[in-house]
Design a protein around this motif. Sequence first.
Motif, short mmCIF file in Angstrom:
data_model
loop_
_atom_site.label_atom_id
_atom_site.label_comp_id
_atom_site.label_asym_id
_atom_site.label_seq_id
_atom_site.Cartn_x
_atom_site.Cartn_y
_atom_site.Cartn_z
N LEU A 1 -49.20 -27.28 22.42
CA LEU A 1 -48.39 -28.49 22.40
C LEU A 1 -47.36 -28.42 23.43
O LEU A 1 -46.72 -27.32 23.51
CB LEU A 1 -47.86 -28.34 20.88
CG LEU A 1 -48.61 -28.54 19.80
CD1 LEU A 1 -47.66 -28.18 18.31
CD2 LEU A 1 -49.16 -29.83 19.58
N PRO A 2 -47.26 -29.61 24.08
CA PRO A 2 -46.15 -29.63 25.10
C PRO A 2 -44.70 -29.26 25.00
O PRO A 2 -44.27 -28.32 25.87
CB PRO A 2 -45.99 -31.12 25.08
CG PRO A 2 -47.34 -31.79 24.60
CD PRO A 2 -47.85 -31.03 23.65
N SER A 3 -44.22 -29.24 23.66
CA SER A 3 -42.79 -28.76 23.62
C SER A 3 -42.78 -27.17 23.39
O SER A 3 -41.82 -26.63 23.74
CB SER A 3 -42.20 -29.25 22.39
OG SER A 3 -43.06 -29.02 21.27
N ILE B 1 -55.58 -32.45 25.52
CA ILE B 1 -55.45 -32.30 26.76
C ILE B 1 -56.35 -33.22 27.83
O ILE B 1 -55.78 -33.90 28.77
CB ILE B 1 -55.47 -30.70 27.18
CG1 ILE B 1 -54.62 -29.86 26.16
CG2 ILE B 1 -55.49 -30.46 28.62
CD1 ILE B 1 -54.88 -28.45 26.39
N ILE B 2 -57.48 -33.19 27.41
CA ILE B 2 -58.38 -34.09 28.26
C ILE B 2 -58.10 -35.22 28.50
O ILE B 2 -58.07 -35.88 29.50
CB ILE B 2 -60.06 -33.81 28.20
CG1 ILE B 2 -60.22 -32.17 28.16
CG2 ILE B 2 -60.80 -34.59 28.66
CD1 ILE B 2 -61.53 -31.75 27.44
N GLN C 1 -54.34 -31.33 34.64
CA GLN C 1 -54.34 -31.19 32.96
C GLN C 1 -55.49 -31.62 32.44
O GLN C 1 -56.15 -30.69 31.89
CB GLN C 1 -53.21 -31.97 32.44
CG GLN C 1 -53.25 -32.16 31.01
CD GLN C 1 -51.95 -32.90 30.29
OE1 GLN C 1 -51.02 -32.72 31.01
NE2 GLN C 1 -52.49 -33.77 29.66
N GLN C 2 -56.19 -32.87 32.95
CA GLN C 2 -57.72 -33.07 32.32
C GLN C 2 -58.69 -31.99 32.91
O GLN C 2 -59.37 -31.74 31.92
CB GLN C 2 -57.65 -34.28 32.95
CG GLN C 2 -57.14 -35.50 32.20
CD GLN C 2 -56.97 -36.94 32.56
OE1 GLN C 2 -57.68 -36.86 33.83
NE2 GLN C 2 -56.65 -37.82 32.00
N LEU C 3 -58.78 -31.60 33.91
CA LEU C 3 -59.66 -30.54 34.61
C LEU C 3 -59.36 -29.31 34.08
O LEU C 3 -60.52 -28.75 33.57
CB LEU C 3 -59.38 -30.42 36.05
CG LEU C 3 -60.30 -29.29 36.65
CD1 LEU C 3 -61.88 -29.83 36.56
CD2 LEU C 3 -60.00 -29.27 38.30
N GLY C 4 -58.13 -28.90 33.53
CA GLY C 4 -57.99 -27.76 32.85
C GLY C 4 -58.58 -27.65 31.66
O GLY C 4 -59.09 -26.58 30.98
N GLY C 5 -58.26 -28.73 30.81
CA GLY C 5 -59.05 -28.87 29.42
C GLY C 5 -60.24 -28.94 29.41
O GLY C 5 -60.90 -28.39 28.73
N VAL C 6 -61.34 -29.70 30.52
CA VAL C 6 -62.68 -29.68 30.71
C VAL C 6 -63.13 -28.09 30.91
O VAL C 6 -64.12 -27.88 30.21
CB VAL C 6 -62.94 -30.94 31.61
CG1 VAL C 6 -64.39 -30.54 31.98
CG2 VAL C 6 -62.53 -32.14 31.36
N LEU C 7 -62.40 -27.47 31.87
CA LEU C 7 -62.90 -26.26 31.94
C LEU C 7 -62.63 -25.28 30.96
O LEU C 7 -63.65 -24.54 30.77
CB LEU C 7 -62.23 -25.47 33.36
CG LEU C 7 -62.53 -26.34 34.85
CD1 LEU C 7 -61.44 -25.68 35.95
CD2 LEU C 7 -63.93 -25.99 35.00
N SER D 1 -51.20 -39.28 30.31
CA SER D 1 -50.34 -38.77 31.42
C SER D 1 -50.03 -37.36 31.28
O SER D 1 -50.35 -36.52 30.13
CB SER D 1 -48.99 -39.39 31.09
OG SER D 1 -48.47 -39.22 29.95
N ALA D 2 -49.21 -36.54 32.15
CA ALA D 2 -49.06 -35.16 32.25
C ALA D 2 -48.09 -34.97 31.25
O ALA D 2 -46.95 -35.38 31.10
CB ALA D 2 -48.66 -34.83 33.63
N MET D 3 -48.29 -33.86 30.34
CA MET D 3 -47.58 -33.74 29.13
C MET D 3 -46.68 -32.62 29.29
O MET D 3 -45.66 -32.52 28.63
CB MET D 3 -48.47 -33.23 28.06
CG MET D 3 -49.49 -34.40 27.66
SD MET D 3 -50.29 -34.19 26.14
CE MET D 3 -51.06 -32.35 26.22
N TYR D 4 -46.81 -31.67 30.40
CA TYR D 4 -46.11 -30.45 30.44
C TYR D 4 -44.98 -30.46 31.56
O TYR D 4 -45.39 -30.48 32.64
CB TYR D 4 -47.13 -29.24 30.47
CG TYR D 4 -48.06 -29.09 29.64
CD1 TYR D 4 -47.60 -28.57 28.41
CD2 TYR D 4 -49.27 -29.59 29.64
CE1 TYR D 4 -48.61 -28.64 27.05
CE2 TYR D 4 -50.29 -29.55 28.67
CZ TYR D 4 -49.93 -29.05 27.62
OH TYR D 4 -50.97 -28.77 26.56
#
Length: 309
Positions: free
Chosen positions: A137-139, A202-203, A252-258, A207-210
């Motif tokens: 979770l971002p927070s 994440i995927i 961020q999206q690539l991280g979730g996919v990997l 927009s970027a969350m972190y």
Amino acid sequence: MPLSIFGFQALWSPYLMGLITFIIIIYFLMTAKWRQDFKVSEPLKKSEAISFLIAMVSIYIIKGSPIDLMAHIMFTMHMVQMAVLLLFIPIFLIKGIPWWVWKVVIETPVVRVIFKIWTKPIVSTLVFIGLFSIYHLPSVLDFIKLNETLHGIYTFILFVSAVFMYWPLIQKMPNQEQMKPLYKLGYIIANAVLITPACALIIFASSAMYETYTNGEAWLKAMELCVPASTLSGLSLSGPELFTDMKPVEDQQLGGVLMKIIQEIIFGVLIASIFTKWYRSEQKDPDKITADALKAHQAKLELERQHQV
């Protein structure tokens, strides 16, 4: 900008290298030279030693090499790091430690209670997936990454929960009930399904969350987890964009996919391994298997008949 600006300590973590070397030495002393001090023991198997070494080397690669530094710069590498730490290493750690060493650990009064509860399939799955999902979770992630102690504690607890999650699948302790192959397959599939929402969040984010991967000030503070503060103070850095051309949302999206791909590969190999062993065991002596099934069915009928009387 080259990673070498962060220095040797940040790139290669000599303290972690020393710790892992020490653990490996203790492991071989315990399983070889000191083996006779255990009430029950067996000679160390080659497969166990190899599995343990794979686990230790993998820990150093993802937590002590430049990969760890990159994981604080790019979210993609963070997710690769998480996938290896939580889904790959626990398998080899469980297999690498002989059952008679596990027996001593598990029979410790406090640990016995923990293992009895937290290695139950439903509990271990929900705890692991819950901790993993909450962490991303971002927070929560942004808060944890700004505190070195909190980050270390949460990562350790998350790793232990991964060991508990894998325990019902991999453990081969004598006198402990083994999960049936069909249940193992269902258990793996359930874990794959339950981890999907966290990866999907994440995927498919627009927009970027972190903040610790997008905000320069937060990112620089988070970098203190792997780079000495004295080194950072001497550098003029604005943010992770200095080290990658990838946009934050793409990273961020690539991280979730990997993460999802690595998880599917590991779980796919486990499913194939379990199914193959199951098929071979069924083919070894089909007549005996049939006889045992008939005997069990007859015993069930006899028990029902006695209840009716």
